[in-house]
Scaffold this motif. Sequence first.
Motif, PDB file in Angstrom:
ATOM      1  N   GLY A   1       1.087  10.947 -15.606  1.00  0.00           N
ATOM      2  CA  GLY A   1       0.466  10.336 -16.275  1.00  0.00           C
ATOM      3  C   GLY A   1      -0.874   9.181 -16.009  1.00  0.00           C
ATOM      4  O   GLY A   1      -1.472   9.091 -16.847  1.00  0.00           O
ATOM      5  N   ILE A   2      -0.281   8.808 -14.651  1.00  0.00           N
ATOM      6  CA  ILE A   2      -1.976   8.299 -13.594  1.00  0.00           C
ATOM      7  C   ILE A   2      -2.720   8.595 -13.610  1.00  0.00           C
ATOM      8  O   ILE A   2      -2.814   9.601 -12.514  1.00  0.00           O
ATOM      9  CB  ILE A   2      -1.312   7.263 -12.773  1.00  0.00           C
ATOM     10  CG1 ILE A   2       0.084   6.149 -13.343  1.00  0.00           C
ATOM     11  CG2 ILE A   2      -2.015   6.419 -11.765  1.00  0.00           C
ATOM     12  CD1 ILE A   2       0.585   5.651 -12.358  1.00  0.00           C
ATOM     13  N   THR A   3      -4.073   7.533 -13.979  1.00  0.00           N
ATOM     14  CA  THR A   3      -5.041   9.132 -13.202  1.00  0.00           C
ATOM     15  C   THR A   3      -6.470   7.907 -12.429  1.00  0.00           C
ATOM     16  O   THR A   3      -6.236   8.712 -11.198  1.00  0.00           O
ATOM     17  CB  THR A   3      -5.999   9.143 -14.591  1.00  0.00           C
ATOM     18  OG1 THR A   3      -6.257   7.498 -14.912  1.00  0.00           O
ATOM     19  CG2 THR A   3      -5.512   9.776 -15.473  1.00  0.00           C
ATOM     20  N   ARG A   4      -5.431   6.677 -12.263  1.00  0.00           N
ATOM     21  CA  ARG A   4      -6.406   5.978 -10.986  1.00  0.00           C
ATOM     22  C   ARG A   4      -5.279   4.676 -10.964  1.00  0.00           C
ATOM     23  O   ARG A   4      -4.942   4.107 -12.812  1.00  0.00           O
ATOM     24  CB  ARG A   4      -7.521   5.221 -11.487  1.00  0.00           C
ATOM     25  CG  ARG A   4      -8.466   4.276 -10.543  1.00  0.00           C
ATOM     26  CD  ARG A   4     -10.112   4.955 -10.917  1.00  0.00           C
ATOM     27  NE  ARG A   4     -10.608   6.021 -11.240  1.00  0.00           N
ATOM     28  CZ  ARG A   4     -11.590   6.608 -11.247  1.00  0.00           C
ATOM     29  NH1 ARG A   4     -12.152   5.300 -10.968  1.00  0.00           N
ATOM     30  NH2 ARG A   4     -12.259   7.730 -10.917  1.00  0.00           N
ATOM     31  N   THR A   5      -5.663   3.863 -10.282  1.00  0.00           N
ATOM     32  CA  THR A   5      -4.915   2.733  -9.912  1.00  0.00           C
ATOM     33  C   THR A   5      -5.719   1.808  -8.764  1.00  0.00           C
ATOM     34  O   THR A   5      -6.666   2.595  -8.431  1.00  0.00           O
ATOM     35  CB  THR A   5      -3.541   2.656  -9.089  1.00  0.00           C
ATOM     36  OG1 THR A   5      -4.024   3.107  -7.486  1.00  0.00           O
ATOM     37  CG2 THR A   5      -2.874   3.536  -9.756  1.00  0.00           C
ATOM     38  N   LEU A   6      -6.085   0.492  -9.213  1.00  0.00           N
ATOM     39  CA  LEU A   6      -6.591  -0.588  -7.957  1.00  0.00           C
ATOM     40  C   LEU A   6      -5.990  -1.717  -7.755  1.00  0.00           C
ATOM     41  O   LEU A   6      -5.002  -1.972  -8.791  1.00  0.00           O
ATOM     42  CB  LEU A   6      -7.842  -1.481  -8.972  1.00  0.00           C
ATOM     43  CG  LEU A   6      -9.113  -2.047  -8.537  1.00  0.00           C
ATOM     44  CD1 LEU A   6      -9.129  -1.549  -7.626  1.00  0.00           C
ATOM     45  CD2 LEU A   6      -9.278  -2.768  -9.513  1.00  0.00           C
ATOM     46  N   THR A   7      -5.440  -1.700  -6.621  1.00  0.00           N
ATOM     47  CA  THR A   7      -4.252  -2.645  -6.309  1.00  0.00           C
ATOM     48  C   THR A   7      -5.403  -3.856  -5.414  1.00  0.00           C
ATOM     49  O   THR A   7      -6.135  -3.842  -5.591  1.00  0.00           O
ATOM     50  CB  THR A   7      -3.519  -2.255  -4.899  1.00  0.00           C
ATOM     51  OG1 THR A   7      -3.189  -1.169  -5.463  1.00  0.00           O
ATOM     52  CG2 THR A   7      -2.613  -3.302  -4.294  1.00  0.00           C
ATOM     53  N   CYS A   8      -4.797  -5.216  -6.283  1.00  0.00           N
ATOM     54  CA  CYS A   8      -5.306  -6.177  -5.486  1.00  0.00           C
ATOM     55  C   CYS A   8      -4.302  -7.124  -5.407  1.00  0.00           C
ATOM     56  O   CYS A   8      -3.724  -8.361  -6.076  1.00  0.00           O
ATOM     57  CB  CYS A   8      -6.163  -7.542  -6.900  1.00  0.00           C
ATOM     58  SG  CYS A   8      -7.112  -6.273  -8.499  1.00  0.00           S
ATOM     59  N   PRO A   9      -4.414  -7.563  -4.250  1.00  0.00           N
ATOM     60  CA  PRO A   9      -3.336  -8.876  -3.478  1.00  0.00           C
ATOM     61  C   PRO A   9      -3.465  -9.437  -4.225  1.00  0.00           C
ATOM     62  O   PRO A   9      -4.556 -10.099  -3.972  1.00  0.00           O
ATOM     63  CB  PRO A   9      -3.605  -8.240  -2.176  1.00  0.00           C
ATOM     64  CG  PRO A   9      -4.296  -7.368  -1.724  1.00  0.00           C
ATOM     65  CD  PRO A   9      -5.135  -6.880  -2.666  1.00  0.00           C
TER      66      PRO A   9
ATOM     67  N   GLY B   1       1.054  -0.730   0.144  1.00  0.00           N
ATOM     68  CA  GLY B   1      -0.029  -0.083   0.114  1.00  0.00           C
ATOM     69  C   GLY B   1       0.756   1.080   0.135  1.00  0.00           C
ATOM     70  O   GLY B   1       0.344   1.818  -0.835  1.00  0.00           O
ATOM     71  N   ARG B   2       1.312   1.435   1.293  1.00  0.00           N
ATOM     72  CA  ARG B   2       2.592   2.749   0.712  1.00  0.00           C
ATOM     73  C   ARG B   2       3.602   2.596  -0.340  1.00  0.00           C
ATOM     74  O   ARG B   2       3.328   3.967  -0.887  1.00  0.00           O
ATOM     75  CB  ARG B   2       3.857   1.897   2.366  1.00  0.00           C
ATOM     76  CG  ARG B   2       2.811   2.860   3.538  1.00  0.00           C
ATOM     77  CD  ARG B   2       4.305   3.193   4.707  1.00  0.00           C
ATOM     78  NE  ARG B   2       4.672   1.318   4.775  1.00  0.00           N
ATOM     79  CZ  ARG B   2       4.901   0.530   5.564  1.00  0.00           C
ATOM     80  NH1 ARG B   2       3.382   0.430   6.169  1.00  0.00           N
ATOM     81  NH2 ARG B   2       5.353  -0.889   6.021  1.00  0.00           N
ATOM     82  N   MET B   3       4.111   1.807  -1.123  1.00  0.00           N
ATOM     83  CA  MET B   3       4.555   1.653  -2.401  1.00  0.00           C
ATOM     84  C   MET B   3       3.111   2.307  -3.731  1.00  0.00           C
ATOM     85  O   MET B   3       3.646   2.853  -4.088  1.00  0.00           O
ATOM     86  CB  MET B   3       5.133   0.380  -3.175  1.00  0.00           C
ATOM     87  CG  MET B   3       5.483   0.546  -4.357  1.00  0.00           C
ATOM     88  SD  MET B   3       5.461  -1.868  -5.118  1.00  0.00           S
ATOM     89  CE  MET B   3       6.337  -2.929  -4.061  1.00  0.00           C
ATOM     90  N   VAL B   4       2.501   1.685  -3.530  1.00  0.00           N
ATOM     91  CA  VAL B   4       1.669   2.005  -4.673  1.00  0.00           C
ATOM     92  C   VAL B   4       0.691   3.555  -4.657  1.00  0.00           C
ATOM     93  O   VAL B   4       1.056   4.840  -5.365  1.00  0.00           O
ATOM     94  CB  VAL B   4       0.170   1.664  -4.680  1.00  0.00           C
ATOM     95  CG1 VAL B   4      -1.260   2.184  -5.101  1.00  0.00           C
ATOM     96  CG2 VAL B   4       0.108  -0.021  -4.930  1.00  0.00           C
ATOM     97  N   VAL B   5       1.138   3.810  -3.353  1.00  0.00           N
ATOM     98  CA  VAL B   5       0.494   5.573  -2.556  1.00  0.00           C
ATOM     99  C   VAL B   5       1.967   6.243  -2.415  1.00  0.00           C
ATOM    100  O   VAL B   5       1.661   7.403  -3.838  1.00  0.00           O
ATOM    101  CB  VAL B   5       0.204   5.354  -1.399  1.00  0.00           C
ATOM    102  CG1 VAL B   5      -0.327   6.872  -1.179  1.00  0.00           C
ATOM    103  CG2 VAL B   5      -1.437   4.443  -0.949  1.00  0.00           C
ATOM    104  N   ALA B   6       3.103   5.539  -2.297  1.00  0.00           N
ATOM    105  CA  ALA B   6       3.987   7.030  -2.205  1.00  0.00           C
ATOM    106  C   ALA B   6       5.024   7.084  -3.789  1.00  0.00           C
ATOM    107  O   ALA B   6       5.409   7.517  -4.261  1.00  0.00           O
ATOM    108  CB  ALA B   6       5.109   6.689  -1.253  1.00  0.00           C
TER     109      ALA B   6
END
Length: 77
Positions: A65-73, A53-58
């Motif tokens: 250029g990124i507008t949205r992400t969705l993280t799927c463990p 989660g920290r990797m994705v946010v930070a």
Amino acid sequence: MVQAYILIQTEVGKASAVAGVVSEVPGVTQVDDVTGPYDVIARAEAETVDEIGRMVVARVQQVEGITRTLTCPVVHI
């Protein structure tokens, strides 16, 4: 080790550049440009879900250029 897929939507025409930058983020093990509702899919790993989660946010969400992400463990059923 926890693994996750990060589904990434980008601005039009930015998928290739985003994929190149995301591939350099520590913990990201694979990045592919794809078609469909998402433009890039990355696979990442870390010691804990919180670290992912920290990797994705930070790191990942800060890529231009990124507008949205969705993280799927990844789960092992």
